[in-house]
Design a protein around this motif. Structure first.
Motif, mmCIF file in Angstrom:
data_model
loop_
_atom_site.group_PDB
_atom_site.id
_atom_site.type_symbol
_atom_site.label_atom_id
_atom_site.label_comp_id
_atom_site.label_asym_id
_atom_site.label_seq_id
_atom_site.Cartn_x
_atom_site.Cartn_y
_atom_site.Cartn_z
ATOM 1 N N ARG A 45 71.993 -8.560 -12.948
ATOM 2 C CA ARG A 45 73.426 -8.443 -12.527
ATOM 3 C C ARG A 45 74.208 -7.979 -13.222
ATOM 4 N N ALA A 46 74.128 -9.119 -14.288
ATOM 5 C CA ALA A 46 75.035 -9.115 -15.718
ATOM 6 C C ALA A 46 75.281 -7.756 -16.630
ATOM 7 N N THR A 47 73.539 -7.517 -16.729
ATOM 8 C CA THR A 47 73.415 -6.513 -17.428
ATOM 9 C C THR A 47 73.812 -5.083 -16.948
ATOM 10 N N ALA A 48 73.955 -4.663 -15.201
ATOM 11 C CA ALA A 48 74.084 -3.510 -13.971
ATOM 12 C C ALA A 48 75.335 -3.554 -14.886
ATOM 13 N N SER A 49 76.335 -4.348 -14.774
ATOM 14 C CA SER A 49 77.662 -4.654 -14.076
ATOM 15 C C SER A 49 78.614 -4.792 -15.780
ATOM 16 N N ALA A 50 78.025 -4.492 -16.559
ATOM 17 C CA ALA A 50 79.141 -4.788 -17.561
ATOM 18 C C ALA A 50 79.661 -3.575 -18.027
ATOM 19 N N ALA A 51 81.215 -3.923 -18.437
ATOM 20 C CA ALA A 51 82.052 -2.530 -19.021
ATOM 21 C C ALA A 51 81.531 -2.250 -20.281
ATOM 22 N N ARG A 52 81.148 -3.533 -21.372
ATOM 23 C CA ARG A 52 80.936 -4.126 -22.456
ATOM 24 C C ARG A 52 79.923 -4.772 -22.802
ATOM 25 N N PRO A 53 78.500 -4.222 -23.716
ATOM 26 C CA PRO A 53 77.961 -5.560 -24.210
ATOM 27 C C PRO A 53 78.649 -6.874 -24.662
ATOM 28 N N ARG A 54 77.478 -7.719 -23.854
ATOM 29 C CA ARG A 54 78.276 -9.265 -24.048
ATOM 30 C C ARG A 54 76.981 -9.474 -24.381
ATOM 31 N N ASP A 55 77.307 -11.053 -25.380
ATOM 32 C CA ASP A 55 76.294 -12.071 -25.739
ATOM 33 C C ASP A 55 76.267 -12.841 -24.551
ATOM 34 N N ARG A 56 74.682 -13.417 -23.772
ATOM 35 C CA ARG A 56 74.637 -14.161 -22.732
ATOM 36 C C ARG A 56 73.786 -15.208 -23.042
ATOM 37 N N ILE A 57 73.905 -16.407 -22.179
ATOM 38 C CA ILE A 57 72.833 -17.454 -22.713
ATOM 39 C C ILE A 57 72.951 -17.434 -21.324
ATOM 40 N N SER A 58 71.327 -17.929 -20.848
ATOM 41 C CA SER A 58 71.141 -18.244 -19.228
ATOM 42 C C SER A 58 70.535 -19.758 -19.169
ATOM 43 N N LEU A 59 70.664 -19.903 -17.664
ATOM 44 C CA LEU A 59 69.920 -20.990 -17.049
ATOM 45 C C LEU A 59 68.688 -20.791 -15.473
ATOM 46 N N ARG A 60 67.264 -20.559 -15.926
ATOM 47 C CA ARG A 60 66.369 -19.794 -14.752
ATOM 48 C C ARG A 60 66.062 -21.446 -14.421
ATOM 49 N N ASP A 61 65.798 -21.059 -13.170
ATOM 50 C CA ASP A 61 64.552 -21.712 -12.216
ATOM 51 C C ASP A 61 64.947 -23.280 -12.238
ATOM 52 N N HIS A 62 66.218 -23.649 -12.102
ATOM 53 C CA HIS A 62 66.574 -25.291 -12.372
ATOM 54 C C HIS A 62 66.418 -25.870 -11.167
ATOM 55 N N VAL A 63 66.032 -27.223 -10.862
ATOM 56 C CA VAL A 63 65.315 -27.145 -9.183
ATOM 57 C C VAL A 63 66.162 -28.158 -9.225
ATOM 58 N N LEU A 64 66.507 -29.227 -8.407
ATOM 59 C CA LEU A 64 67.335 -30.309 -8.131
ATOM 60 C C LEU A 64 66.708 -30.216 -6.847
ATOM 61 N N ASN A 65 67.320 -31.592 -6.848
ATOM 62 C CA ASN A 65 67.325 -32.752 -4.971
ATOM 63 C C ASN A 65 68.619 -33.108 -5.220
ATOM 64 N N VAL A 66 68.725 -32.186 -4.122
ATOM 65 C CA VAL A 66 70.663 -32.385 -3.963
ATOM 66 C C VAL A 66 70.798 -32.412 -2.421
ATOM 67 N N GLU A 67 71.633 -33.778 -1.889
ATOM 68 C CA GLU A 67 72.443 -33.882 -0.328
ATOM 69 C C GLU A 67 73.085 -33.041 -0.442
ATOM 70 N N ILE A 68 73.339 -31.771 0.662
ATOM 71 C CA ILE A 68 74.066 -31.125 0.744
ATOM 72 C C ILE A 68 73.851 -30.605 2.279
ATOM 73 N N GLY A 69 75.078 -29.761 2.627
ATOM 74 C CA GLY A 69 74.902 -29.074 3.741
ATOM 75 C C GLY A 69 75.961 -29.938 5.157
ATOM 76 N N ALA A 70 76.552 -28.373 5.969
ATOM 77 C CA ALA A 70 77.295 -28.956 7.559
ATOM 78 C C ALA A 70 76.589 -29.164 8.080
ATOM 79 N N PHE A 71 75.476 -29.136 8.121
ATOM 80 C CA PHE A 71 74.716 -30.386 9.612
ATOM 81 C C PHE A 71 74.163 -31.085 9.709
ATOM 82 N N GLN A 72 74.197 -31.625 10.514
ATOM 83 C CA GLN A 72 73.995 -33.332 10.526
ATOM 84 C C GLN A 72 72.877 -33.681 9.949
ATOM 85 N N GLU A 73 72.188 -32.666 10.570
ATOM 86 C CA GLU A 73 70.222 -33.029 10.061
ATOM 87 C C GLU A 73 70.207 -32.816 8.061
ATOM 88 N N GLU A 74 71.612 -32.435 7.396
ATOM 89 C CA GLU A 74 71.326 -32.305 5.953
ATOM 90 C C GLU A 74 72.130 -32.601 5.588
#
Length: 300
Positions: A16-45
């Protein structure tokens, strides 16, 4: 589809960054970082954790000179991981959108960060991944080098019901303001008995709502008082110099660093807030305040 944003819609944020860049930029990235988190609007969450996957791309400005293999001259990968941890540590959230916004906001405080792509996906809500992706750019305030000032340390005052109803309340609030520090007010449970639920979790919520309601009762007694619930609202109000009243249910229920005290121990909740905010002074007005002084209200 010829639109580069559409053609990369389901690609990794790097695409997405590559496709939408108006000009070339350097990038750093974090991929597939999985964490266990309590989150959610539903009571069951609530009360349980689920896996979230984080993918982040941060576009950075160039230095115009070689980095000379110096880690202090680049935006470190650790910054991405730290932004995720900091956003999760602030308070429990209902929405992935809010979490993504906070991560992007933290990263865009970095002087070299220009644009951030944040994708967060829930992995345990079905045989698929449900998620959001946002793109945010550094604003003019950051570009001018403006930074939020350090949060002032407040005075925290815990008020009894008698103090809230006392006609001298405005004078006591005047005295608290005279020291020049921000003023944070906390309340006890109202005298009207709360409904009895017969189970601990519903009763805890009922009692917390009673404290929130009493905060609004106090705010109605003096126009200076602003009722706030989240840590973000508290810090914003303090920086704005507002006198605030804490409605505790949001932090007690949702903050990762929940207080040990429950709603039936409002003075301990007040002490928890004072510790959290690094209060310069704490006082009880017609009520006990752990670690603070007590102002009696009986004399008329």
């Amino acid at each position: 589809m010829t639109d580069p944003d559409l053609s990369a819609a389901f690609g990794h944020p790097e695409d997405r960054a590559t496709a939408s860049a108006a000009r070339p930029r350097d990038r750093i990235s974090l991929r597939d970082h999985v964490l266990n988190v309590e989150i959610g609007a539903f009571q069951e969450e609530r009360g349980s954790q689920q896996r979230l996957r984080f993918d982040i791309v941060c576009e950075v400005s160039g230095t115009g000179a070689p980095a000379h293999d110096d880690v202090d001259r680049i935006l470190s990968y650790d910054t991405l991981v730290d932004a995720v941890d900091a956003a999760l540590a602030e308070e429990r959230l209902n929405l992935l959108e809010t979490l993504a916004e906070r991560i992007a906001g933290l990263l865009l405080q970095e002087p070299r960060a220009e644009r951030v792509f944040v994708r967060i996906e829930k992995l345990d809500r079905g045989p698929y991944a449900l998620g959001v992706e946002i793109v945010r750019s550094a604003g003019p305030e950051r570009e001018r080098g403006l930074a939020a000032p350090d949060m002032p340390r407040p005075v925290v005052a815990h008020l009894s019901n008698d103090a809230i109803a006392d006609p001298r309340l405005p004078q006591w609030l005047d005295t608290l303001e005279e020291g020049g520090a921000p003023v944070v007010l906390t309340v006890t449970l109202p005298e009207t008995p709360a409904p009895v639920a017969g189970a601990s979790m519903p009763q805890r919520r009922i009692d917390l709502l009673a404290l929130d309601q009493n905060a609004w009762v106090l705010a109605a007694r003096d126009p200076r008082c602003l009722v706030v619930g989240s840590r973000t609202e508290i810090e914003h109000a303090i920086r704005q110099g507002r006198m605030l009243v804490w409605a505790p249910s949001k932090i007690v229920l949702d903050s990762p660093e929940r207080p040990d005290a429950g709603p039936r121990e409002p003075e301990r909740l007040a002490a928890f807030l004072a510790d959290t905010l690094g209060a310069t002074h704490r006082v009880g007005i017609g009520a006990d305040m752990p670690g603070g002084t007590r102002l009696e209200t009986e004399a008329r």
